[in-house]
Design a protein around this motif. Structure first.
Motif: not given
Length: 482
Positions: A174, A302-303, A299, A215, A205-206, A209-211, A343
């Protein structure tokens, strides 16, 4: 005028900081009390002769052997401490055992880890911006997770240590602290090989989140660790060159090796459908999600995606224990579910009445799915033989090699050689002492097996003492004394 405005702002900030400090102090105090309660209940179960060689006895013997400088190979499984699940974190309590070799270190550390998980959860709540009331709600949601209560009682498993680490990993994510996140994920892998599934899930998950760097890093870390354990560490420590232990024990329907199982998982959907217990899996998912149904939002999913690999493996496993709230396999999923709840409730408004209703719901789920009633029923099944068992244990020297029953094993594991009677093929001359009870043979044993070993020892001139419950203490000549 400006002076008074600044003064009032300062007083307001100071008051809020003081209130927050008091709330944090209360959270620590209550966490300590919950830890004490968890430790007491775990030890009470142990005292009532309900703990087992697998898994409490295994870990106690491994750590004791390592603390004494002996090669840490279990005489129950034949495995090295690191070859069971690659849990290098087990070397941490070795130092504690050097100071005081006590099984209480395992009970206490487990209780503390489970209870104090609310501390990083509260920090994550602060980062996300939840109110103090919502923080307390999340804390209660965690403390009253049925799987948390049940796992604390079910012997000991090192993955409980990393549950707070999982939450700190999410805090690092975070706050965009990449290197800290990777280090924490590596620590998570040090508790159990199966947690590669959790790190893979974090990679999923990452990705959502487009990270993408995060990932790829998580997937690479998990894959490297899995390869290292299966192809390098385990074969080097185990003479039979076994790979990951759970492969043969729980997923034989999918193949005989890790590679075969992975290929079957992705290429043989019909085989998967045939081996899955559909009704049991649906029920498992239902009871796992039940405490969270008022806290998750869209939401949150995603987690929750981080739990998908663990869920998939639990559902596909041949072992029913993977799909219960009694065993440790669902504990990482529960903490992911709690993080998802944080969340989910961020934008929800909770009145006092709603808050009370949620507490009632959480409590009802705990009452239905946790197992406190075991202390009023099945945990009392051996209460009449506790005195006899303690008397017999007092007659056994610390150096004796012991063959006993599974539920007595954890009371005698601080020695080089110990096992439980699970087969007639076991050679009694490998031991100095038999401590068996044919009327209550315990896990993986039978009355016939135990009577066979007792009769065999008597025919070989062993000296036996028998208690009213049929508990037999048999020793080689010159090993027994009143």
């Amino acid at each position: 005028m400006l002076y008074y405005i600044i003064k009032n702002i300062f007083i307001s900030i100071k008051s809020k900081m003081h209130h927050k400090a008091v709330e944090n102090k209360n959270l620590y105090i209550l966490s300590s009390l919950v830890s004490i309660l968890f430790w007491f209940l775990a030890y009470l179960r142990h005292f009532l002769l309900q703990s087992n060689g697998y898994d409490l006895g295994l870990f106690d013997q491994w750590i004791w052997l390592a603390s004494k400088g002996f090669p840490p190979y279990s005489t129950m499984s034949g495995l090295h401490l690191l070859a069971d699940h690659g849990a290098w974190l087990l070397y941490i309590p070795v130092f504690l055992y050097k100071l005081l070799p006590s099984i209480h270190w395992l009970f206490l550390s487990q209780a503390i880890a489970l209870s104090f998980t609310v501390i990083p959860l509260s920090k994550l709540c602060d980062e996300i911006g939840l109110s103090r009331r919502k923080i307390w709600l999340i804390s209660i949601l965690w403390w009253l997770q049925p799987v948390v209560f049940n796992v604390n009682l079910f012997d000991f498993h090192p993955e409980v240590w990393i549950i707070p680490v999982v939450v700190y990993s999410y805090i690092a994510s975070y706050k965009n602290q990449y290197f800290k996140w990777m280090i924490l994920n590596f620590i998570i892998l040090g508790a159990r090989d199966g947690l590669v599934l959790l790190i893979l899930g974090m990679g999923i998950e990452q990705f959502l989140r487009k990270r993408y760097l995060w990932s790829i890093s998580a997937v690479t870390l998990a894959s490297f660790w899995l390869y290292f354990l299966n192809n390098i560490l385990y074969p080097s420590l185990n003479l039979n060159e076994e790979g990951i232990l759970a492969v043969g024990n729980h997923f034989a329907n999918l193949g005989n090796s890790l590679n075969e199982i992975i290929i079957s998982f992705f290429t043989k959907p019909i085989l998967l459908i045939n081996i899955i217990d559909v009704e049991g899996s649906i029920f498992y998912l239902f009871i796992l999600c039940l405490p969270f149904i008022f806290f998750w939002e869209r939401k949150s999913f995603i987690t929750l995606s981080a739990s998908l690999p663990l869920l998939a493996v639990n559902i596909v496993s041949e072992s029913f224990s993977f799909r219960t709230l009694i065993h440790h396999y669902s504990l990482p999923i529960a903490v992911i579910g709690t993080i998802a709840a944080i969340e989910g409730i961020k934008r929800k408004e909770y009145s006092v009445n709603n808050f009370r209703l949620y507490i009632i719901w959480i409590s009802l789920c705990w009452a239905c799915l946790a197992k406190p009633t075991f202390f009023l029923g099945q945990y009392l099944s051996r209460i009449n033989i506790i005195t006899e068992v303690n008397q017999s244990i007092a007659l056994i020297s610390n150096n004796s090699k012991v063959l006993t029953t599974s539920y007595i094993v954890p009371h005698l594991t601080k020695r080089k050689v110990i096992n439980w009677a699970k087969s007639k093929d076991q050679e009694i001359n490998d031991y100095d002492v038999l401590l068996l009870n044919p009327n209550d043979p315990g896990w993986e044993s039978t009355k016939e097996i135990q009577n066979y070993h007792i009769e065999n020892s008597i025919s070989n001139g062993w000296e036996c003492k028998v208690w009213e419950s049929s508990l037999h203490l048999c020793m080689k000549p010159n090993k027994y004394s009143d």
